[in-house]
Scaffold this active site. Structure first.
Site, short mmCIF file in Angstrom:
data_model
loop_
_atom_site.label_atom_id
_atom_site.label_comp_id
_atom_site.label_asym_id
_atom_site.label_seq_id
_atom_site.Cartn_x
_atom_site.Cartn_y
_atom_site.Cartn_z
N GLU A 1 15.58 -37.68 -5.36
CA GLU A 1 16.58 -38.64 -4.89
C GLU A 1 16.75 -39.70 -5.98
OE1 GLU A 1 17.86 -41.27 -1.00
OE2 GLU A 1 15.93 -40.24 -1.01
N LYS B 1 -2.24 -37.67 9.00
CA LYS B 1 -0.91 -37.09 8.73
C LYS B 1 -0.07 -36.92 9.99
CE LYS B 1 -3.05 -34.95 4.77
NZ LYS B 1 -3.76 -33.79 4.25
N ASP C 1 -2.24 -37.18 -1.97
CA ASP C 1 -1.88 -36.17 -0.96
C ASP C 1 -0.57 -36.62 -0.32
OD1 ASP C 1 -1.61 -34.51 1.23
OD2 ASP C 1 -3.74 -34.50 1.71
N HIS D 1 24.97 -43.49 -4.33
CA HIS D 1 24.54 -42.09 -4.25
C HIS D 1 25.49 -41.18 -5.03
CE1 HIS D 1 21.06 -41.62 -1.51
NE2 HIS D 1 21.36 -42.87 -1.20
#
Length: 346
Positions: free
Chosen positions: A33, A164, A240, A335
């Site tokens: 991105e 997570k 991670d 963008h």
């Protein structure tokens, strides 16, 4: 092995102060991105225009692992929990016997029927501590099963950690490094660099981040896009990446102070380490070195520095995006402009 598959760019510098680091440093962000780079860059520019920069305060640190044990019935479970609560120093010694760098700092519990969920909290030095916490929890499980009557093995992970997953318990108690960042931006910088006003940003933060998140059913979270900056930073520094699930839980707070903008990001679940799996890759080692986050003589200092830099990076991107969203069409123009340019690794 390199990061060539994911475009990476250094942005900044960001000026940071606080109880862990006083520094000016650029930061690496690995992402597809590409508008993220100029967005964070704009927030970094703001930080460099203020004497104290972004004030980043580390308020707590603890890695967690929960275990599940079963009792004969609810009464035995209650008795077992009371016994475990009285064994803290004994349990701490069990952990210390298995690791020089793992220290038990807390034990919490929940009982459901005859089931006992124990959440162990550890400091883990310069490592993020996933494996260290699991190893320590395994030793604690063995010790408890041998010393507490009427209980048996359930699971080495009881999901009360919580690893997570976006949960209320992590938002309340924290997991990893808990960092609060803040910035007081003079009115003229808000106008000249962010092209908006303090009132517009403060109002949007309430309506979008807070009310909108409540409507969406968010859990202990009110922010625009912490996950974007965290993923880019985590990939570039060998973390991670799945830990952005809980890492992106956090609260953005903004006030209009007579035209000046007070802006703050609180991140209770930053799971980062400067040693461990993933840190041996050449590009990761180079990036950690450039950030000044390689382990040194003070245990844990590298990981703490990494955490406050990550948190400051999040604030830069969060501030820039909210400013853009106060202006119709600005976000989409950015963008279209930047996602059509070829990405280059620097």
């Amino acid at each position: 092995m390199t990061s060539a598959e994911i475009p990476m760019k250094w942005v900044g510098p960001i000026r940071i102060s606080g109880n862990i680091a006083r520094t000016e440093t650029s930061v690496p962000l690995a992402t597809f991105e590409t508008p993220l780079w100029p967005s964070v860059q704009r927030g970094a520019k703001v930080s460099m225009m203020i004497d104290s920069g972004i004030v980043a305060v580390l308020v707590d640190e603890r890695m967690t692992r929960s275990i599940l044990i079963e009792a004969l019935d609810a009464e035995v479970a209650h008795s077992a929990v009371r016994q475990v609560d009285s064994m803290f120093e004994e349990l701490r010694r069990v952990v210390a016997d298995g690791s020089r760098f793992t220290d038990l700092v807390g034990v919490r519990h929940e009982q459901v029927g005859n089931l006992i969920f124990l959440r162990f909290e550890f400091t883990t030095g310069d490592a993020s501590g996933h494996n260290m916490a699991t190893l320590a929890a395994d030793r604690l499980m063995t010790h408890i099963l041998h010393t507490v009557p009427g209980v048996s093995y359930g699971s080495i992970s009881g999901n009360y950690c919580t690893d997570k997953k976006a949960t209320a318990v992590n938002g309340i108690l924290g997991r990893g490094k808990n960092v609060v960042t803040e910035l007081l931006i003079p009115r003229h910088i808000v106008a000249d660099v962010l092209h908006t006003t303090a009132k517009k940003i403060a109002d949007l933060n309430v309506r979008k981040n807070m009310v909108g998140t409540i409507l969406a059913g968010g859990i202990r979270s009110a922010n625009a896009h912490y996950a974007n900056m965290l993923l880019g930073f985590y990939l570039a520094t060998g973390q991670d990446a799945a830990n952005i699930v809980e890492g992106s839980q956090g609260i953005t707070y903004a006030e209009d102070r007579d035209g000046d903008l007070y802006f703050s990001c609180t991140l209770p679940n930053l799971i980062v380490g400067s040693i461990g799996n993933g840190k041996g890759l050449d590009f990761v080692d180079d990036n950690l070195g450039r950030l000044g986050c390689r382990p040194g003589p003070e245990t844990g200092a590298g990981a703490r520095r990494l955490a406050v830099i990550a948190a400051a990076t999040v604030l830069c991107g969060e501030l820039s995006l909210l400013a853009a969203q106060t202006n119709p069409g600005e976000l989409m123009r950015a963008h279209v402009q930047f996602e059509r340019e070829p990405a280059v690794r620097h």
